[in-house]
Design an enzyme around this catalytic site. Structure first.
Site, PDB file in Angstrom:
ATOM      1  N   LYS A  62       0.832  -1.198   0.000  1.00 23.39           N
ATOM      2  CA  LYS A  62       0.000   0.000   0.000  1.00 23.39           C
ATOM      3  C   LYS A  62       0.871   1.254   0.000  1.00 23.39           C
ATOM      4  CE  LYS A  62      -1.857  -1.498   3.767  1.00 23.39           C
ATOM      5  NZ  LYS A  62      -2.687  -1.716   4.976  1.00 23.39           N
ATOM      6  N   THR A  71      -9.108   9.491   8.501  1.00 22.92           N
ATOM      7  CA  THR A  71      -8.709   8.265   7.810  1.00 22.92           C
ATOM      8  C   THR A  71      -8.477   7.091   8.763  1.00 22.92           C
ATOM      9  OG1 THR A  71      -6.373   8.933   7.957  1.00 22.92           O
ATOM     10  CG2 THR A  71      -7.594   9.600   5.985  1.00 22.92           C
ATOM     11  N   GLY A  94      -8.585   3.768  10.536  1.00 19.98           N
ATOM     12  CA  GLY A  94      -9.140   2.456  10.226  1.00 19.98           C
ATOM     13  C   GLY A  94      -9.009   2.020   8.788  1.00 19.98           C
ATOM     14  N   THR A  95      -8.265   2.762   7.957  1.00 23.70           N
ATOM     15  CA  THR A  95      -8.203   2.411   6.533  1.00 23.70           C
ATOM     16  C   THR A  95      -7.564   1.045   6.296  1.00 23.70           C
ATOM     17  OG1 THR A  95      -6.184   3.746   6.406  1.00 23.70           O
ATOM     18  CG2 THR A  95      -8.222   4.757   5.640  1.00 23.70           C
ATOM     19  N   GLY A  96      -6.483   0.733   7.023  1.00 26.70           N
ATOM     20  CA  GLY A  96      -5.806  -0.543   6.804  1.00 26.70           C
ATOM     21  C   GLY A  96      -6.667  -1.728   7.173  1.00 26.70           C
ATOM     22  N   CYS A  97      -7.301  -1.650   8.340  1.00 25.88           N
ATOM     23  CA  CYS A  97      -8.212  -2.718   8.771  1.00 25.88           C
ATOM     24  C   CYS A  97      -9.359  -2.870   7.778  1.00 25.88           C
ATOM     25  CB  CYS A  97      -8.786  -2.405  10.148  1.00 25.88           C
ATOM     26  SG  CYS A  97      -7.577  -2.100  11.438  1.00 25.88           S
TER      27      CYS A  97
END
Length: 269
Positions: free
Chosen positions: A181, A212, A214-217
């Site tokens: 990412k 933003t 929590g984007t990875g989860c």
């Protein structure tokens, strides 16, 4: 009246975010929004909000095993997503539980969570090697950002040109696919999916929204939902990227710091 067929079943193995923007809470919201049935194995409890993480308490391994067996032995799973596994013992426990599922062909998405959005450490340094050798080889899709790729490989990655070298280095650790990412880089948000032979780039415009959390989860859970629904990894990542981009566009202020993305946007009029 007969019971309707259950939706695809997705299991998240991760920590709790008391603020509701990341972790187990974000995973379950994402799975619901994308038409799957979310289930959970809690690995840790965090006290956190929009400004940071105030405390982390790992659950004992026997609690993790009991939750996993309760879900898998009765309900079953169509895909699994792992998130925060902060200690070597937890990584070893989860890897041992997931190996039979991986061998049976159940898709596993591994999000190698190292730090929170606010920079708080969520993975003990001594656990990195256990993640590298025990968990990553089980992954259908591994989803590191560039910082996590650097921690896993010992290399430094700082620009879009580094996405392919990072993907190659991480793929050598054993996942079937790696999604590196590039969301922290300047310019468009570009992610690179690689299977050892072919790369696929997913590009979205950078959005002017600081909320933003929590984007990875969310991205990893969306990929797991796609795989559980029968999509191949390329289609699952593409759909997940679209879902997260729209959720980011609708991220909202909550508390005094960084607010969450809007997981529920597909359900709104």
């Amino acid at each position: 009246m007969s019971a309707r067929t259950a939706p695809p079943r997705v299991l998240t193995i991760a920590g709790s975010d008391s603020g509701g923007g990341a972790g187990i809470q974000a995973d379950l919201k994402t799975m619901l929004a994308l038409g799957t049935h979310g289930m959970s194995v809690l690995t840790a409890i965090t006290a956190q909000n929009s400004v940071g993480v105030q405390g982390v308490w790992d659950l004992p391994s026997e609690a993790v095993v009991a939750q996993f067996r309760a879900v898998v032995d009765d309900i079953g799973v169509d895909a699994v997503k792992t998130g925060m596994l902060s200690s070597p013992a937890l990584v070893e426990t989860v890897a041992g539980l997931l190996r039979p599922l991986a061998e049976a062909g159940v898709p596993i998405v591994v999000d190698p969570v190292a730090v929170s959005k606010h920079g708080d450490a969520l993975l003990a340094p001594e656990a990195v090697e256990t993640v590298r050798t025990r968990l990553i080889p089980l992954a259908t899709v591994l989803t590191p950002n560039l910082d996590e790729a650097a921690a896993l490989t010992g290399q430094k990655y700082a620009e879009e040109a580094d996405l392919r070298p990072a993907a190659e280095a991480v793929h050598a650790l054993g996942p079937a696919w790696v999604l590196v990412k590039g969301g922290h880089l300047p310019g468009d948000a570009v992610d690179l999916l690689y299977d050892g032979h072919t790369e696929h780039r997913f590009r979205a415009p950078r959005l002017d929204n600081r909320h933003t959390h929590g984007t990875g989860c969310t991205l990893a859970s969306a990929i797991a939902a796609g795989l559980a629904s029968g999509q191949d990894p390329v289609a699952a990542v593409g759909a997940a990227k679209t879902y997260v981009t729209e959720a980011l566009a609708r991220g909202f202020a909550l508390g005094a710091g960084i607010g969450p993305v809007d997981h529920a946007w597909p359900l709104r009029p």
